[in-house]
Design a protein around this motif. Structure first.
Motif, PDB file in Angstrom:
ATOM      1  N   LEU A 159       0.967  -1.187  -0.053  1.00  0.00           N
ATOM      2  CA  LEU A 159       0.000  -0.250   0.018  1.00  0.00           C
ATOM      3  C   LEU A 159       0.782   1.228  -0.129  1.00  0.00           C
TER       4      LEU A 159
ATOM      5  N   LEU B 201     -11.823   1.328  -4.599  1.00  0.00           N
ATOM      6  CA  LEU B 201     -11.089   0.487  -3.520  1.00  0.00           C
ATOM      7  C   LEU B 201     -12.050   0.082  -2.582  1.00  0.00           C
ATOM      8  N   ARG B 202     -12.884   0.785  -2.288  1.00  0.00           N
ATOM      9  CA  ARG B 202     -13.770   0.251  -1.101  1.00  0.00           C
ATOM     10  C   ARG B 202     -14.624  -1.149  -1.882  1.00  0.00           C
TER      11      ARG B 202
ATOM     12  N   ALA C 225     -11.509  -2.864   0.130  1.00  0.00           N
ATOM     13  CA  ALA C 225     -10.533  -2.079   1.162  1.00  0.00           C
ATOM     14  C   ALA C 225     -11.290  -1.506   2.185  1.00  0.00           C
ATOM     15  N   ARG C 226     -10.744  -1.818   3.498  1.00  0.00           N
ATOM     16  CA  ARG C 226     -11.386  -1.423   4.691  1.00  0.00           C
ATOM     17  C   ARG C 226     -11.062  -0.113   4.949  1.00  0.00           C
ATOM     18  N   PRO C 227     -11.878   0.772   5.747  1.00  0.00           N
ATOM     19  CA  PRO C 227     -11.800   2.316   5.869  1.00  0.00           C
ATOM     20  C   PRO C 227     -10.558   2.407   6.556  1.00  0.00           C
TER      21      PRO C 227
ATOM     22  N   GLN D 290      -7.636   1.010   5.739  1.00  0.00           N
ATOM     23  CA  GLN D 290      -6.648   0.976   4.727  1.00  0.00           C
ATOM     24  C   GLN D 290      -6.791   2.416   3.847  1.00  0.00           C
TER      25      GLN D 290
END
Ligand SMILES: Nc1ncnc2c1ncn2[C@@H]1O[C@H](COP(=O)(O)OP(=O)(O)O)[C@@H](O)[C@H]1O
Ligand SMILES: [Mg+2]
Lengths: 232, 396
Positions: free
Chosen positions: B3, B306-307, B311-313, B315
């Motif tokens: 990331l 990304l979500r 993706a988690r918040p 991240q």
């Protein structure tokens, strides 16, 4: 596998309340090929977003693999999306600064998969969509059809159970649209549940089940026997 | 880790914007380094000026400076510091030399010429205690303190003013109406914090006390053996004088104390000057805040994607924090190099300006840059992580 029970979703805009989904109940089993049709504004995208856990319904229950998703927190929902659901959008949604390969890799980066394994799976996925020689190209260097094939490779790289496609051919000419449709149907043939939103009747007719929406309600839900005998 | 690469890629995708943003931090870091380098340089310069007289020195002055206010009930008479006091202190164990001091102004006349100058009433120990060198002749002799001969020693500047290049040894001059014979000339010493050490005349202390009609000394300077602790010497001096005076009506200042006070004042100065540089660093931080806010806004669709990809918040939060940290780290690094380079260059161009690049300020400036970068990134990154995924996807 997907069980919607009296799902409602409404948006308040000023004094008006738009009922994007109005007590929708739907049961979709693994491996199905469902077309969702209806006029613009009938709630197709909203339905897809709810199924894909991108949006939460205001009312009703949504069971995914027997688990009630309406009470899950954001972190669990993200996990579900990552492992079980793939999205394909009308406007591709590729990250413009990343190569085709890097776009395909992205879900695996978010999942924390080691680089070596990522590379191997990306190579295989690009080969499956016929873009091995375009791996290093950025989206702007690809045609619309190629972009959407990259998006399909990305959507399936984590081995999801469900693929949600919202007007996947809406921005494509007929020929590349058909290529993408063939790709999606091949994936369905391999066991992937495919839910396709479209307002093109000829495309919708290819599915084995058609759900018609009107003003946020299920107007009809019928099995189609006349689907073309595509590649088994 | 991956990331981080993604974040670095996002920064690198807009090199001009990233460069300008990092520049703000770079300027701030360079300013902190340059200003603290000057502050630290001045600090060291002043301390060096002070310690040139040696560090195993101790000064006694009459009167007690009250640290915690004066209590009205304790009215005490202050006894003058006498020549006998100085003699008693000189006999103490570990004291190698003692100089009684009286200072005043008088005009020195030689023939038709005259000059007002600083008169120092001292004894023969001055070269040892004050670390001064005699250039011509000798210093005042070790005469009987009460009945000294009328000898004088000139400072370098006074010598030049009165005699030019001529040898003054053996010549007679008049100071305050009395005649003195010149026995020596001091080597030039320069200025100490504005006081010209060369525009002086050294006379026997008893003569100067009579000249200015003073009962007591202004100061007694003691030189002690270097291996002795200043506290122990101060304690011995205190008990001796207490015995002679009955109570504490004098003040003892050790060189250590003086250096400590001076050092802390100069340290505060450096920090204050560094804080000025810190303000420009803060401005750089505002630049990052602005750019990150714009960036989050522009990339709403990317956040939504990304979500959708899982993706988690957290991240998303980490991603944008990493971006602002990368911007500030790049700026900090550039500032570090520019700051030290400028400081070195300044030291070469203006040799008179004392410049010293201190490691602790380098590290401080770099750490501050990263902290500011992260702090500036928090609000935009939090906003990004809270954006509902559907809304983010619809934004395109
Ligand atoms: N985030 C939103 N805010 C306000 N109204 C919305 C939002 N999302 C959808 N709608 C409204 O809900 C209805 C259904 O939208 P949508 O599901 O996008 O329809 P479709 O995809 O069938 O064209 C429309 O009237 C749309 O304007
Ligand atoms: Mg739609």
């Amino acid at each position: 596998m997907i069980r919607l029970q009296d799902i409602s979703r409404h948006f308040v805009i000023g004094d008006n309340t738009v009922h994007a989904l109005d007590r929708v109940s739907l049961h979709i089993t693994a491996g199905e090929y469902v077309a969702v049709m209806g006029p613009s504004g009938s709630g197709k995208s909203t339905l897809l977003n709810v199924i894909g856990l991108l949006d939460r319904p205001d009312d009703g229950r949504y069971l995914l693999d027997g688990e009630d998703t309406t009470t899950m927190d954001e972190v669990r929902l993200a996990g579900f999306r990552r492992r079980h659901i793939g999205f394909v959008f009308q406007s591709f949604h590729l990250v413009p600064r990343l190569s085709a390969a890097a776009n395909v890799e992205l879900p695996m980066v978010l999942a924390g998969i080691p680089a070596e394994q990522r590379r191997r799976r990306t190579t295989a996925a690009l080969e499956a969509v016929g873009l091995t020689d375009r791996a290093g190209h950025r989206p702007e260097q690809l045609s619309g059809g190629q972009r959407q094939r990259v998006a399909v490779a990305r959507a399936t790289i984590m081995g999801p159970a469900v693929l949600l496609a919202d007007e996947p051919t809406g921005n494509l000419d007929t020929a590349s649209g058909m290529e993408v449709m063939a790709l999606l149907e091949t994936l369905n043939g391999d066991g992937l549940t495919l839910i396709l939103v479209t307002h093109d009747a000829s495309l919708g007719g290819r599915a084995r089940r058609m759900v018609k929406l009107l003003d946020g309600r299920v107007e009809s839900d019928e099995r189609l026997s006349t689907g073309p005998e595509s590649t088994p | 880790m991956d990331l981080t690469l993604y974040a670095a890629g996002a920064v690198a995708a807009q090199p001009l914007r990233a460069g300008l943003t990092a520049l703000g931090i770079a300027v701030g870091v360079a300013a902190v380094i340059l200003l603290t380098a000057i502050g630290e340089g001045v600090h060291r310069y002043v301390l060096a000026e002070f310690t040139q007289f040696g560090t195993n020195l101790l000064a006694i002055t009459p009167g007690k400076t009250q640290t915690f206010g004066v209590s009205g009930a304790m009215v005490s008479t202050t006894r003058p510091l006498s020549l006998e006091d100085a003699a008693a202190l000189a006999r103490l164990d570990g004291i190698t030399a003692a100089v009684p001091v009286i200072q005043g102004n008088a005009s020195v006349e030689f023939g038709e010429r005259g000059r007002r100058t600083t008169v120092l009433g001292v004894n023969h120990q001055v070269p040892a205690v004050w670390q001064l060198r005699v250039r011509m002749g000798r210093f005042l002799p070790a005469d009987d303190t009460g009945h000294p001969r009328a000898y004088a020693v000139l400072g370098a500047k006074l010598h030049r003013e009165l005699f030019g290049d001529h040898n003054p040894l053996g010549q007679r001059i008049r100071v305050g109406g009395e005649r003195y014979r010149i026995v020596g000339v001091m080597a030039p010493k320069g200025q100490l914090l504005g006081f010209d050490l060369d525009d002086t005349i050294y006379l026997p202390v008893a003569k100067v006390m009579a000249m200015f009609d003073r009962e007591g000394l202004m100061e007694v300077d003691l030189l002690y053996r270097p291996e002795m602790a200043s506290e122990a010497v101060a304690a011995a001096v205190r008990s001796t004088l207490m015995r002679r005076h009955g109570h504490e009506d004098f003040t003892i200042t050790t060189q250590d104390q003086m250096l400590e006070v001076l050092g802390s004042i100069l340290g505060i100065l450096t920090v204050a000057v560094g804080a000025l540089g810190g303000i420009s660093l803060l401005v750089g931080g505002v630049g990052i805040l602005t750019i990150m806010t714009i960036s989050v806004h522009e990339r709403t669709a990317e956040i939504g994607l990304l979500r959708a990809l899982g993706a988690r918040p957290n991240q998303i939060l980490a991603l944008f924090l990493a971006e602002s940290a990368a911007l500030s780290a790049a700026g900090g690094l550039a500032g570090l190099m520019a700051g030290t380079g400028l400081a070195r260059g300044l030291a070469v161009l203006v040799p008179k300006l004392p410049v010293h690049v201190a490691w602790e300020y380098l590290i401080l400036a770099a750490a501050l840059a990263v902290v500011i970068g992260l702090a500036a990134g928090v609000a935009p990154a939090a906003r990004a992580s809270r954006t509902p995924p559907v809304e983010a996807l619809r934004s395109e």
